[in-house]
Design a protein around this motif. Structure first.
Motif, PDB file in Angstrom:
ATOM      1  N   ALA A 180       5.385   4.861 -16.974  1.00 23.99           N
ATOM      2  CA  ALA A 180       5.424   4.003 -15.788  1.00 23.99           C
ATOM      3  C   ALA A 180       4.734   4.681 -14.598  1.00 23.99           C
ATOM      4  O   ALA A 180       4.029   4.029 -13.819  1.00 23.99           O
ATOM      5  CB  ALA A 180       6.863   3.649 -15.428  1.00 23.99           C
ATOM      6  N   ILE A 181       4.929   5.986 -14.464  1.00 18.43           N
ATOM      7  CA  ILE A 181       4.242   6.714 -13.384  1.00 18.43           C
ATOM      8  C   ILE A 181       2.731   6.614 -13.587  1.00 18.43           C
ATOM      9  O   ILE A 181       1.979   6.287 -12.666  1.00 18.43           O
ATOM     10  CB  ILE A 181       4.707   8.189 -13.345  1.00 18.43           C
ATOM     11  N   LEU A 182       2.305   6.863 -14.824  1.00 14.65           N
ATOM     12  CA  LEU A 182       0.866   6.834 -15.122  1.00 14.65           C
ATOM     13  C   LEU A 182       0.280   5.426 -15.011  1.00 14.65           C
ATOM     14  O   LEU A 182      -0.860   5.256 -14.577  1.00 14.65           O
ATOM     15  CB  LEU A 182       0.595   7.402 -16.519  1.00 14.65           C
ATOM     16  N   VAL A 183       1.051   4.421 -15.412  1.00 14.35           N
ATOM     17  CA  VAL A 183       0.579   3.040 -15.294  1.00 14.35           C
ATOM     18  C   VAL A 183       0.296   2.712 -13.824  1.00 14.35           C
ATOM     19  O   VAL A 183      -0.743   2.144 -13.483  1.00 14.35           O
ATOM     20  CB  VAL A 183       1.610   2.043 -15.884  1.00 14.35           C
ATOM     21  N   GLY A 184       1.214   3.080 -12.950  1.00 15.02           N
ATOM     22  CA  GLY A 184       0.999   2.844 -11.519  1.00 15.02           C
ATOM     23  C   GLY A 184      -0.242   3.559 -11.022  1.00 15.02           C
ATOM     24  O   GLY A 184      -1.077   2.972 -10.320  1.00 15.02           O
ATOM     25  N   ASP A 185      -0.383   4.809 -11.413  1.00 17.57           N
ATOM     26  CA  ASP A 185      -1.550   5.591 -10.989  1.00 17.57           C
ATOM     27  C   ASP A 185      -2.849   4.982 -11.513  1.00 17.57           C
ATOM     28  O   ASP A 185      -3.856   4.925 -10.798  1.00 17.57           O
ATOM     29  CB  ASP A 185      -1.424   7.036 -11.504  1.00 17.57           C
ATOM     30  N   ALA A 194     -13.458   8.357 -12.689  1.00 13.97           N
ATOM     31  CA  ALA A 194     -12.984   9.688 -13.103  1.00 13.97           C
ATOM     32  C   ALA A 194     -11.476   9.836 -12.945  1.00 13.97           C
ATOM     33  O   ALA A 194     -10.834  10.563 -13.697  1.00 13.97           O
ATOM     34  CB  ALA A 194     -13.699  10.763 -12.290  1.00 13.97           C
ATOM     35  N   ALA A 195     -10.905   9.143 -11.967  1.00 14.19           N
ATOM     36  CA  ALA A 195      -9.476   9.280 -11.703  1.00 14.19           C
ATOM     37  C   ALA A 195      -8.632   8.337 -12.548  1.00 14.19           C
ATOM     38  O   ALA A 195      -7.438   8.567 -12.728  1.00 14.19           O
ATOM     39  CB  ALA A 195      -9.193   9.032 -10.212  1.00 14.19           C
ATOM     40  N   GLY A 196      -9.229   7.282 -13.050  1.00 16.05           N
ATOM     41  CA  GLY A 196      -8.470   6.177 -13.646  1.00 16.05           C
ATOM     42  C   GLY A 196      -8.135   6.341 -15.115  1.00 16.05           C
ATOM     43  O   GLY A 196      -8.153   7.456 -15.649  1.00 16.05           O
TER      44      GLY A 196
END
Lengths: 305, 305
Positions: free
Chosen positions: A122-127, B158-160
Motif C-alpha cells: 500500500a505504501i508503494l502503491v501510493g508512491d 525513474a521514480a515510478g
C-alpha cells in the motif's frame, strides 16, 4: 439529479475508468525474469485495485465539466488529466487508510489496499501512483510544452506540503484538539480543497481559458472545495455504515473537529448552501455549457455518500 | 581520493545542503492560525531532517559532474535539479525505513524519520518530498519549457513503478526467495540504478548534451548504478554497525539476495571492478573536464560506507 446530469456524470465516470487501467497496467511484462515481472505485475494490479474503487470521480468530472464550459470537451488529453488527478486522489486515500494514519479497513465497502494486499504494498502503491500522475501529465499528447509544464506546476503545488499533504499534516495534529473555524477551513482547503480546485484549474489551463475565466473558475473551485468537505462531515454524522462503506462517525470517534461540531448540523447545512450559492455566482459569466459545473456544485452538497 | 576530487565532492555537498532547506522550509508561515501553521512547520522540519541526514550526495554530485563534463558547471538551475533528485532519494529512504517496510530505526547513525517524529509524519514527509521534487523541476529558472518537461518525464519514469518504486516492489517480494543473478540485477537497476542513471541524464539534458553524449553518459550511468549496489552489498558484509550507521548484515538477516551471496565476495568485487572499467570506457569521448565523473565511479566502488 436531472437526466442530463446523470448522463454527464456516468459518461465522465466511464471515460476515466476506461483510461486508468491502461495508464497503470502492463508493467513488468518487459522482463523475461519471472520473479521481477510478477512483483511488478502485482504492484500494477494493486494500483489499479486502488484507483478503481467505485469512487464518484468528482475530480475527473470537474476536469471534463470545465472543458465543456469552455467549449473544448473533445480536446485530446482530458482523459489523461482526469486520470492523473484521480491517481493523486487515490494515492492519498491509500496512504490515509494505513494503520499509522486513519487505520481504515474499508473504503466504499471494499477492503482498503493494505487489507487487500499488505501494508508495504500500500505504501508503494501510493508512491507509484503519485509518480505516475506526474509522468502522465508530462507525456500528454500535443506539443504545447508550456501548457503541460503549467499543469505540472499546478498539480505538484496542490498535492504537496502547501496543498493536500499539508492538509493531512494539520488533520493529523488536530486529533483530540479543538480547532477553531478558521483552522478547520485552512485544513480542509488544503486537504480536500486544493485537489478539487486544481482539477478545475488544470482543465481550464489545458483548454486555454483567459485570465478572467481562470479567476471565475477558481472562485467556483474554492467554494465547492470547501462545500465538499462540509457535506462530507454532514454525511459522516447522518449516514450509517452500510450506505457509507466505511465506519460511520469515524471522525467523531477520532475526536476530529468537524463543521457540524463547530456550527451545529443546521449551521453546517446552511454553510453548504451558502457555498453552493457562491459557486453559482462565480459562474454567471458562463453560458449553458457550464450546466455540468453548476450541477456538480449542487450534486456535491446534495449527495448522501 | 585525490585532493581535487575531495574538494569537488565537498563543494557539491555544500551546494545541495545549502539549497535543500530553503526549498523545503518556511511552510505554514502564511497562515495566521497557530494550529495550522505549527503543523505545517513540523512537516517542513521533518522533511528537512530527512533530507539533511549526512548522505554522501552521490546523486547530486553526478548532476554537477555531468554538467562539468559538458562545460556547463555554472548553469543556473543545477542546484534545484540536484536537490529535487536528493528529495526523491530521501523520500524513498524515509518510506523504506518504515516498520511495514525494512523497519530500520537508524539511518547513518541518526534516528530514522518515523523514530525522530512518528510513523504518520514519516509517510507524509515522503509524500511531500516527492511532490515537491516535481514542483522544483517544474519551476526551474529560465524559459526552456521543453527542457523542463523532458526532466520531469525522466524523473517521473525513474521514480515510478517502472523505476525506483518497481525495484522496491521486487525487493520486498524477494525476501526469503532465491533470486538468480538476472533477477537481482533487474531489481537493483530499478531500485537504485534508475535514480542514479537519471541524475546523469537530467544533468546532461539540462546542459544540452547531444545524442552521442547522452548515449555515452547513459552507458556510464548504467554501469555505476549497478556498481553502486554491488559495493553496497560488499559493505554490508564487511563493515560493522558503527561505521555503517545501520544494523550490520541487515540484508543477510532479512534473507535478501545479495551479489556476494550469489557470486562470493571475490566475485562481487570483480564485478564492481568490471563495472568501473565499463564506466570509464563509456567516457573515452570526454576530455579532462569529465575527471569528476571518472573519480565518482572509482569512489562508488572504493567507499567503505
Amino acid at each position: 439529479m436531472t437526466p442530463d446530469f446523470a448522463n454527464f456524470l456516468a459518461h465522465c465516470q466511464q471515460r476515466v475508468q476506461q483510461a486508468l487501467p491502461s495508464l497503470l497496467g502492463n508493467i513488468g511484462s518487459e522482463y523475461a525474469d519471472a520473479d521481477a515481472s510478477s512483483s511488478l505485475q502485482r504492484l500494477g494490479e494493486a494500483s489499479i485495485y486502488s484507483v478503481l474503487n467505485g469512487g464518484k470521480r468528482v475530480r475527473a468530472s470537474l476536469v471534463y465539466a470545465t472543458a465543456q464550459a469552455l467549449g473544448h470537451d473533445s480536446r485530446a488529453g482530458l482523459d489523461d488529466i482526469a486520470s492523473a488527478i484521480e491517481m493523486i486522489h487515490a494515492y492519498s486515500l491509500v496512504h490515509d487508510d494505513l494503520p499509522a494514519m486513519d487505520d481504515d479497513d474499508l473504503r466504499r465497502g471494499k477492503p482498503t489496499c493494505h487489507i487487500a494486499y499488505d501494508e508495504a504494498t500500500a505504501i508503494l502503491v501510493g508512491d507509484a501512483l503519485q509518480a505516475r500522475a506526474f509522468e502522465v501529465i508530462a507525456t500528454l499528447p500535443g506539443t504545447n510544452a508550456e501548457a503541460k509544464l503549467a499543469l505540472i506546476q499546478q498539480l505538484s503545488a496542490a498535492a504537496g506540503p502547501r496543498g493536500m499533504v499539508g492538509g493531512q499534516a494539520i488533520d493529523l495534529a488536530a486529533v483530540n484538539q479543538q480547532l477553531d473555524l478558521a483552522a478547520l477551513q485552512t485544513m480542509h482547503q488544503l486537504k480536500t480543497g486544493a485537489l478539487i480546485r486544481v482539477a478545475i484549474a488544470m482543465g481550464a489551463t489545458w483548454c486555454e481559458a483567459d485570465q478572467q475565466q481562470l479567476a471565475a473558475l477558481d472562485r467556483y473551485g474554492k467554494a465547492i472545495g470547501l462545500s465538499f468537505q462540509v457535506q462530507d462531515d454532514i454525511i459522516d454524522i447522518e449516514s450509517n455504515t452500510e450506505t457509507l462503506g466505511k465506519t460511520q462517525g469515524a471522525d467523531q470517534a477520532l475526536n476530529k473537529p468537524t463543521f457540524p461540531a463547530l456550527l451545529g448540523i443546521d449551521g453546517a447545512k446552511q454553510l453548504a448552501q451558502d457555498l453552493h450559492a457562491e459557486a453559482l455566482q462565480a459562474l454567471t459569466g458562463f453560458d449553458e455549457r457550464a450546466a455540468p459545473l453548476r450541477d456538480l456544485s449542487h450534486y456535491i452538497i446534495a449527495r448522501q455518500h
